[in-house]
Design a protein around this motif. Sequence first.
Motif, PDB file in Angstrom:
ATOM      1  N   LYS A 273       6.904  16.042 -57.530  1.00 10.90           N
ATOM      2  CA  LYS A 273       6.488  15.415 -56.278  1.00 10.90           C
ATOM      3  C   LYS A 273       5.552  14.247 -56.579  1.00 10.90           C
ATOM      4  O   LYS A 273       5.080  14.094 -57.702  1.00 10.90           O
ATOM      5  N   ALA A 274       5.243  13.470 -55.541  1.00 10.04           N
ATOM      6  CA  ALA A 274       4.429  12.267 -55.719  1.00 10.04           C
ATOM      7  C   ALA A 274       3.092  12.611 -56.378  1.00 10.04           C
ATOM      8  O   ALA A 274       2.396  13.532 -55.952  1.00 10.04           O
ATOM      9  N   LYS A 275       2.781  11.889 -57.427  1.00 11.83           N
ATOM     10  CA  LYS A 275       1.502  11.935 -58.152  1.00 11.83           C
ATOM     11  C   LYS A 275       1.272  13.227 -58.933  1.00 11.83           C
ATOM     12  O   LYS A 275       0.215  13.388 -59.550  1.00 11.83           O
ATOM     13  N   GLU A 276       2.227  14.154 -58.936  1.00  7.08           N
ATOM     14  CA  GLU A 276       2.002  15.395 -59.683  1.00  7.08           C
ATOM     15  C   GLU A 276       1.902  15.152 -61.181  1.00  7.08           C
ATOM     16  O   GLU A 276       1.299  15.956 -61.903  1.00  7.08           O
ATOM     17  N   GLU A 277       2.478  14.052 -61.655  1.00  9.08           N
ATOM     18  CA  GLU A 277       2.381  13.771 -63.088  1.00  9.08           C
ATOM     19  C   GLU A 277       0.932  13.569 -63.533  1.00  9.08           C
ATOM     20  O   GLU A 277       0.609  13.695 -64.715  1.00  9.08           O
ATOM     21  N   MET A 278       0.027  13.258 -62.568  1.00 10.02           N
ATOM     22  CA  MET A 278      -1.387  13.079 -62.916  1.00 10.02           C
ATOM     23  C   MET A 278      -2.022  14.364 -63.448  1.00 10.02           C
ATOM     24  O   MET A 278      -3.054  14.331 -64.104  1.00 10.02           O
ATOM     25  N   LEU A 279      -1.402  15.496 -63.151  1.00  7.14           N
ATOM     26  CA  LEU A 279      -1.938  16.783 -63.609  1.00  7.14           C
ATOM     27  C   LEU A 279      -1.576  17.080 -65.063  1.00  7.14           C
ATOM     28  O   LEU A 279      -2.009  18.104 -65.608  1.00  7.14           O
ATOM     29  N   PHE A 280      -0.780  16.208 -65.687  1.00  2.91           N
ATOM     30  CA  PHE A 280      -0.306  16.435 -67.050  1.00  2.91           C
ATOM     31  C   PHE A 280      -0.584  15.211 -67.916  1.00  2.91           C
ATOM     32  O   PHE A 280       0.315  14.648 -68.527  1.00  2.91           O
ATOM     33  N   LYS A 281      -1.842  14.810 -67.982  1.00  2.00           N
ATOM     34  CA  LYS A 281      -2.214  13.606 -68.725  1.00  2.00           C
ATOM     35  C   LYS A 281      -3.007  13.976 -69.979  1.00  2.00           C
ATOM     36  O   LYS A 281      -4.098  14.540 -69.893  1.00  2.00           O
ATOM     37  N   SER A 282      -2.435  13.649 -71.138  1.00  2.00           N
ATOM     38  CA  SER A 282      -3.138  13.881 -72.394  1.00  2.00           C
ATOM     39  C   SER A 282      -4.432  13.080 -72.414  1.00  2.00           C
ATOM     40  O   SER A 282      -4.471  11.925 -71.994  1.00  2.00           O
ATOM     41  N   GLY A 283      -5.480  13.728 -72.886  1.00  2.00           N
ATOM     42  CA  GLY A 283      -6.772  13.061 -72.954  1.00  2.00           C
ATOM     43  C   GLY A 283      -7.543  13.067 -71.655  1.00  2.00           C
ATOM     44  O   GLY A 283      -8.717  12.685 -71.619  1.00  2.00           O
ATOM     45  N   VAL A 284      -6.899  13.509 -70.567  1.00  2.00           N
ATOM     46  CA  VAL A 284      -7.569  13.562 -69.260  1.00  2.00           C
ATOM     47  C   VAL A 284      -7.722  15.008 -68.814  1.00  2.00           C
ATOM     48  O   VAL A 284      -8.839  15.493 -68.578  1.00  2.00           O
ATOM     49  N   ASN A 285      -6.607  15.726 -68.702  1.00  2.00           N
ATOM     50  CA  ASN A 285      -6.676  17.117 -68.233  1.00  2.00           C
ATOM     51  C   ASN A 285      -5.641  18.011 -68.926  1.00  2.00           C
ATOM     52  O   ASN A 285      -5.328  19.080 -68.423  1.00  2.00           O
ATOM     53  N   MET A 286      -5.127  17.578 -70.070  1.00  2.00           N
ATOM     54  CA  MET A 286      -4.153  18.389 -70.804  1.00  2.00           C
ATOM     55  C   MET A 286      -4.498  18.372 -72.293  1.00  2.00           C
ATOM     56  O   MET A 286      -4.612  17.313 -72.910  1.00  2.00           O
ATOM     57  N   LYS A 287      -4.726  19.545 -72.852  1.00  2.00           N
ATOM     58  CA  LYS A 287      -5.128  19.701 -74.257  1.00  2.00           C
ATOM     59  C   LYS A 287      -6.381  18.863 -74.558  1.00  2.00           C
ATOM     60  O   LYS A 287      -6.413  18.050 -75.481  1.00  2.00           O
ATOM     61  N   VAL A 288      -7.425  19.096 -73.756  1.00  2.00           N
ATOM     62  CA  VAL A 288      -8.677  18.350 -73.895  1.00  2.00           C
ATOM     63  C   VAL A 288      -9.799  19.323 -74.243  1.00  2.00           C
ATOM     64  O   VAL A 288      -9.921  20.388 -73.620  1.00  2.00           O
ATOM     65  N   SER A 289     -10.605  18.956 -75.221  1.00  2.00           N
ATOM     66  CA  SER A 289     -11.729  19.796 -75.628  1.00  2.00           C
ATOM     67  C   SER A 289     -12.817  19.792 -74.565  1.00  2.00           C
ATOM     68  O   SER A 289     -13.073  18.768 -73.911  1.00  2.00           O
ATOM     69  N   ILE A 290     -13.461  20.936 -74.408  1.00  2.06           N
ATOM     70  CA  ILE A 290     -14.594  21.082 -73.492  1.00  2.06           C
ATOM     71  C   ILE A 290     -15.875  21.079 -74.327  1.00  2.06           C
ATOM     72  O   ILE A 290     -15.954  21.760 -75.356  1.00  2.06           O
ATOM     73  N   LYS A 291     -16.848  20.326 -73.888  1.00  2.00           N
ATOM     74  CA  LYS A 291     -18.080  20.170 -74.663  1.00  2.00           C
ATOM     75  C   LYS A 291     -19.022  21.348 -74.445  1.00  2.00           C
ATOM     76  O   LYS A 291     -18.996  22.014 -73.411  1.00  2.00           O
ATOM     77  N   ALA A 292     -19.888  21.537 -75.430  1.00  2.94           N
ATOM     78  CA  ALA A 292     -20.896  22.591 -75.350  1.00  2.94           C
ATOM     79  C   ALA A 292     -22.116  22.102 -74.597  1.00  2.94           C
ATOM     80  O   ALA A 292     -22.506  20.937 -74.699  1.00  2.94           O
ATOM     81  N   SER A 293     -22.704  22.990 -73.823  1.00  4.64           N
ATOM     82  CA  SER A 293     -24.023  22.743 -73.240  1.00  4.64           C
ATOM     83  C   SER A 293     -25.023  23.408 -74.183  1.00  4.64           C
ATOM     84  O   SER A 293     -25.211  24.612 -74.154  1.00  4.64           O
ATOM     85  N   GLY A 294     -25.612  22.624 -75.028  1.00  4.46           N
ATOM     86  CA  GLY A 294     -26.414  23.182 -76.107  1.00  4.46           C
ATOM     87  C   GLY A 294     -25.604  23.160 -77.393  1.00  4.46           C
ATOM     88  O   GLY A 294     -24.622  22.427 -77.533  1.00  4.46           O
ATOM     89  N   SER A 295     -25.965  24.003 -78.335  1.00  9.68           N
ATOM     90  CA  SER A 295     -25.291  24.022 -79.629  1.00  9.68           C
ATOM     91  C   SER A 295     -23.953  24.744 -79.535  1.00  9.68           C
ATOM     92  O   SER A 295     -23.801  25.730 -78.809  1.00  9.68           O
TER      93      SER A 295
END
Length: 558
Positions: A273-295
């Motif tokens: 559907k329209a704009k659904e491809e935005m949910l599958f963007k490498s480096g934006v919201n697909m296979k992206v690392s989450i940073k630590a709060s602290g160490s």
Amino acid sequence: MKARACRETVVSFCCLKYGAIFLFLAVFVFIYFLFNMDFLEHKAITTFPAPRPHLQHRFCSFQPLSPEDALEERLLLDSIAWPETLSLPDPLSLEQTTDPAHSTFTILPEKGGRQWHVGDQLEAIIKMYDFKGRPKKSGGDVLLARLRNRALGAGVAGQVLDHLNGSYSAVFSLLWEGSAQVEVTLVHPSEAVMVLQRLTREQPDRVYFKSVFHSGSVSETTTCNVCLRPTQQPLCNYTDINTGEPWFCYKPKNLSCDARISHSTGGFNQNLKAKEEMLFKSGVNMKVSIKASGSANVNVLPKIKGQPEVMSSSVRSGPSGYYYQDMWQALGGTPVRQFSTSPAISQCLKGKAVHLYGDSTIRQWFEYLTAALPDLKEFNLHNLRHVGPFMALDHANNILVTYRCHGPPIRFVNVPTHDLRYIANEIDSLVGGINTVVVLGIWSHFSTFPIEVYIRRLQSIRRAVVRLLDRAPGTVVVIRTANFKALTLDMSLTNSDWYSLQRDKVLRAMFRGLNVRLLDAWEMALAHHLPHNLHPQPPIIKNMINVLLSYMCPQNGG
């Protein structure tokens, strides 16, 4: 007299020599015909209108199951039910969807100050936020977690628990001394999972297949699938009469159903559907690392004798193994031996027949063994390199290794129809025994189809495995699990890690309690530092082969 005795000796020697050669050739011819005869696949080719559905995914229908299988199917579906999330906004905007850049994880306790020892469990809390920086209120994100020390060649998969409120726990077993770094990755936001679920529900035929029909000078090509949309065009029914596995093609206009000669993947219909491809963007919201709060790091001290281990209250079970010095170590079960040389591998395989069945991730193992063993000679069966079937033989050590791809759905090209065999039928053709090894790996090509298709395929295979172990209890059966892969938009829609995760859960549950060995490719790929790949890279394959050979040739008492 001496001359006569000499002639008799020479004749005897020649008879023995050529007799051995004749026996070898006879065995080869038998095996060759075993690979190429169709008598094991009982064809059921008819033309008929589209069947009335028993269980529907729009137009995809399934035949009734026995009460026992139906109950199991329902329990499996319940066990893999994914957490519900809020409906997607219309028009779609990323603002309310999960944003890995705003999300964080924190090692507990948040204030720090505690010491960690080998044997403890480490826990991190993951908090997800949307693109506006607002906390998510529901679960369903696909998250991966691992603990690693690159310098030590160490790594272990973490277990992620969804609290269904936008927060998650990641739990890790501490298995080595020294530094350990927590890594958390968002594979898909929950909103992307909703799209994947809808595609499977509404478009189970979005990956489609083609078959060529040929007779004399006439050739026609039609579309084939597990699920075909009803039209006025009659269908050819290729449902296997032994296993009940469904497969259909639209009937060619001028040829009969039995003129079918080949099978190929046909293509892929995206239909987002329209704009659904935005949910599958490498480096934006697909296979992206989450940073630590602290160490993101902890220092793990040696185990203190007599001191109780620190265990998580969130997760009870632990990993199946871990890497140390880039070598996979099993936690429980059969210890993993290192088969580092060709003679060591040959000695383990000596006298054995190893039958590999499945997709291209199993074909990798055939390719590894034939490359690693100079005396394991592959016979040219004149098959396509990516299709098979393949056979290799080490005559001196009496080693036979075969590979055959599983039956449809299979996304290969130009597979002759006589090579389309269902694994259950192949297993039923084996005698089995202490020198027979059966390796199964079937998951990737079922990703776009309703999960019921996969459940029923595994039920069929499991029945065949049970029959094999009943008649030949010493047979070694090894099940390879699914693994991760690099994701693009198209790969996500056809082979997402979320699809693989769901099928991996079903696979493990299906064979639990049987006398089979599980090779945990899921954790072996996740725990390794190499990038995710549908076909794991050689260092991971080498470790997988070590696990496989350890099952075949365990240490005394292993």
